[in-house]
Write an enzyme that holds these catalytic residues in place. Sequence first.
Site, mmCIF file in Angstrom:
data_model
loop_
_atom_site.group_PDB
_atom_site.id
_atom_site.type_symbol
_atom_site.label_atom_id
_atom_site.label_comp_id
_atom_site.label_asym_id
_atom_site.label_seq_id
_atom_site.Cartn_x
_atom_site.Cartn_y
_atom_site.Cartn_z
ATOM 1 N N ASP A 120 -51.133 4.333 5.112
ATOM 2 C CA ASP A 120 -51.499 3.071 5.774
ATOM 3 C C ASP A 120 -52.898 2.582 5.406
ATOM 4 O OD1 ASP A 120 -49.051 3.239 7.112
ATOM 5 O OD2 ASP A 120 -49.928 4.458 8.702
ATOM 6 N N LYS A 136 -52.340 -0.209 0.921
ATOM 7 C CA LYS A 136 -51.864 -0.186 -0.475
ATOM 8 C C LYS A 136 -51.038 -1.430 -0.795
ATOM 9 C CE LYS A 136 -49.865 3.838 0.348
ATOM 10 N NZ LYS A 136 -50.410 4.207 1.660
ATOM 11 N N GLY A 157 -44.538 1.879 4.761
ATOM 12 C CA GLY A 157 -44.522 0.541 5.355
ATOM 13 C C GLY A 157 -45.664 -0.238 4.749
ATOM 14 N N HIS A 158 -45.375 -1.022 3.720
ATOM 15 C CA HIS A 158 -46.447 -1.705 2.994
ATOM 16 C C HIS A 158 -46.482 -3.175 3.394
ATOM 17 C CE1 HIS A 158 -46.538 1.663 -0.256
ATOM 18 N NE2 HIS A 158 -46.762 2.082 0.964
ATOM 19 N N GLN A 164 -47.515 6.746 1.128
ATOM 20 C CA GLN A 164 -48.206 7.759 1.927
ATOM 21 C C GLN A 164 -49.648 7.959 1.427
ATOM 22 O OE1 GLN A 164 -44.668 8.886 0.825
ATOM 23 N NE2 GLN A 164 -44.285 7.499 2.503
HETATM 24 P P1 IMO Z 1 -47.401 4.387 3.808
HETATM 25 O O1 IMO Z 1 -46.808 4.300 2.414
HETATM 26 C C1 IMO Z 1 -48.504 6.809 7.244
HETATM 27 C C2 IMO Z 1 -46.154 10.413 8.023
HETATM 28 C C3 IMO Z 1 -45.311 10.428 9.265
HETATM 29 C C4 IMO Z 1 -45.371 11.908 9.612
HETATM 30 C C5 IMO Z 1 -45.332 12.575 8.249
HETATM 31 C C6 IMO Z 1 -43.960 13.055 7.837
HETATM 32 O O2 IMO Z 1 -47.150 3.210 4.658
HETATM 33 O O3 IMO Z 1 -48.839 4.764 3.720
HETATM 34 P P2 IMO Z 1 -41.802 11.737 7.014
HETATM 35 O O4 IMO Z 1 -40.984 10.676 7.666
HETATM 36 O O5 IMO Z 1 -42.416 11.323 5.718
HETATM 37 O O6 IMO Z 1 -41.063 13.047 6.879
HETATM 38 O O7 IMO Z 1 -42.995 12.030 8.042
HETATM 39 O O8 IMO Z 1 -45.786 11.608 7.322
HETATM 40 N N1 IMO Z 1 -45.910 9.266 7.101
HETATM 41 C C7 IMO Z 1 -46.742 8.229 6.971
HETATM 42 N N2 IMO Z 1 -47.887 7.925 7.630
HETATM 43 N N3 IMO Z 1 -48.093 6.006 6.244
HETATM 44 C C8 IMO Z 1 -46.969 6.299 5.565
HETATM 45 O O9 IMO Z 1 -46.575 5.606 4.491
HETATM 46 C C9 IMO Z 1 -46.211 7.442 5.937
HETATM 47 N N4 IMO Z 1 -45.076 8.008 5.497
HETATM 48 C C10 IMO Z 1 -44.910 9.134 6.218
HETATM 49 O O10 IMO Z 1 -45.854 9.629 10.272
HETATM 50 O O11 IMO Z 1 -46.612 12.214 10.199
HETATM 51 MG MG MG Z 2 -47.925 1.916 5.976
#
Ligand code: IMO
Ligand code: MG
Length: 426
Positions: free
Chosen positions: A13, A16, A40-41, A223
């Site tokens: 988050d 990106k 979630g972009h 992530q």
């Molecule tokens: P973006 O691309 C923030 C976190 C989840 C959880 C951990 C594992 O928007 O930056 P999962 O569903 O992947 O098995 O969950 O990873 N998580 C994220 N946190 N931004 C994300 O994506 C995330 N994708 C997974 O909240 O702690």
């Molecule tokens: Mg996000």
Amino acid sequence: MSVVALVGGQWGDEGKGKVIDSLAAKADMVVRYAGGDNAGHTTVNPHGTFRLHLIPSGIFYDNVVCVIGNGVVVNPSVLLRETAELREHGVKANNLVVSERAHLIMPYHILLDRLEEERRGKGAIGTTQRGIGPAFVDKVARTGLRVGDLLHPDEFRARLDLVLEQKNALLTSMYHHDPLSACEICEQYLAFADNLRPYIVDTIPLLHDAKRAGKYILLEGAQGALLDTDFGTYPFVTSSSPLSGGGTLGSGLGPTDISSVIGVFKAYSTRVGSGPMPTELHDDMGDFIREKAGEYGATTGRPRRCGWFDTVAGRFSVRINGMTEIALTHLDIFDGFKSIKVCTGYLVGGKAVETFPSRLEEVEKCEPVYEEFDGWDECTEEAESFEKLPGNAQKYVRAIERLLGCEISLVSMGPKREQMISARPS
Ligand code: IMO
Ligand code: MG
């Protein structure tokens, strides 16, 4: 021209989506290479406000080829919904392709993600419950179904039957859940296949031809480094590698093809889900940052945990990604702050810790050591150049740069694609 990997430097988050949406104006190709619809972009551009989970953030430019690479796990229903939503807003999404090698998220993955989180109880990871972990488990266990399998109904059904036997045994015996029907899943997925067919290709020739022709390819990370399966706060991590290295495995480009790595960091820290976060603020300041910045998950709507910038975690992230430059986002959130803290080190039992620890229990014990910087009153959102930022905002950016040991080349304020300035000396 070049292959640029853009990666999350913190716990995800970081903004990106906005940075990609902005840089993609000059790109020929944008490639998602890791994760799935757990991402979630968010992008705000003339087409509207979008939260993309699977489709690369370059989709708003008709001339940019958007690739969902082999390293992504694909929920076809989410993908089709996302393309439909884009079309409703006038974005054709005809420039999208999906790797036939990408693995599919199946209904049992989503179910198992939820059931396993419930079983973990207090120790739950706080996953997005999108089936990401179980889908990657199957990929490595060699029991996954891939996007390309959708185009071969008989083989798809045969593989599904084999896998479902094992999944149903697990569902019924371990989780006391009803078994799933292979017929129903097959019918549902083969219907998806009809709609997805035009997008499914072997993306390798496409990428390498583009590279050979000198095109500008952006690898869009999902992530963040501290959620990496190897280097994050294990087991509170995701199940694929958000690092630049993951960008090669998840796209089919080689390590030597990548010419630069842009790390995206927020001007503060956030984390959603469980697991340690040394600079988390449990006070009014944490709440204030969350409300001002709207720090609620784009995928799950959960409130994000907020805290000061952590340069120990950040330095680690710079290293393991081989970052060559940094985009610092959300600087405007500090407009009106009297002072801003930055974590420059940790103490464990009174002893200084220089590097980000590998053991979860040790990260949990880390007490941040802060340096305090003067804030600024002015609004930074409309600043047209780095020099036009308030002096203390410039000092803050340069301090982060010094503490991370990596050049900050871009600074972003506000949600819109044009609200981004170069931080390079002119
Ligand atoms: P973006 O691309 C923030 C976190 C989840 C959880 C951990 C594992 O928007 O930056 P999962 O569903 O992947 O098995 O969950 O990873 N998580 C994220 N946190 N931004 C994300 O994506 C995330 N994708 C997974 O909240 O702690
Ligand atoms: Mg996000």
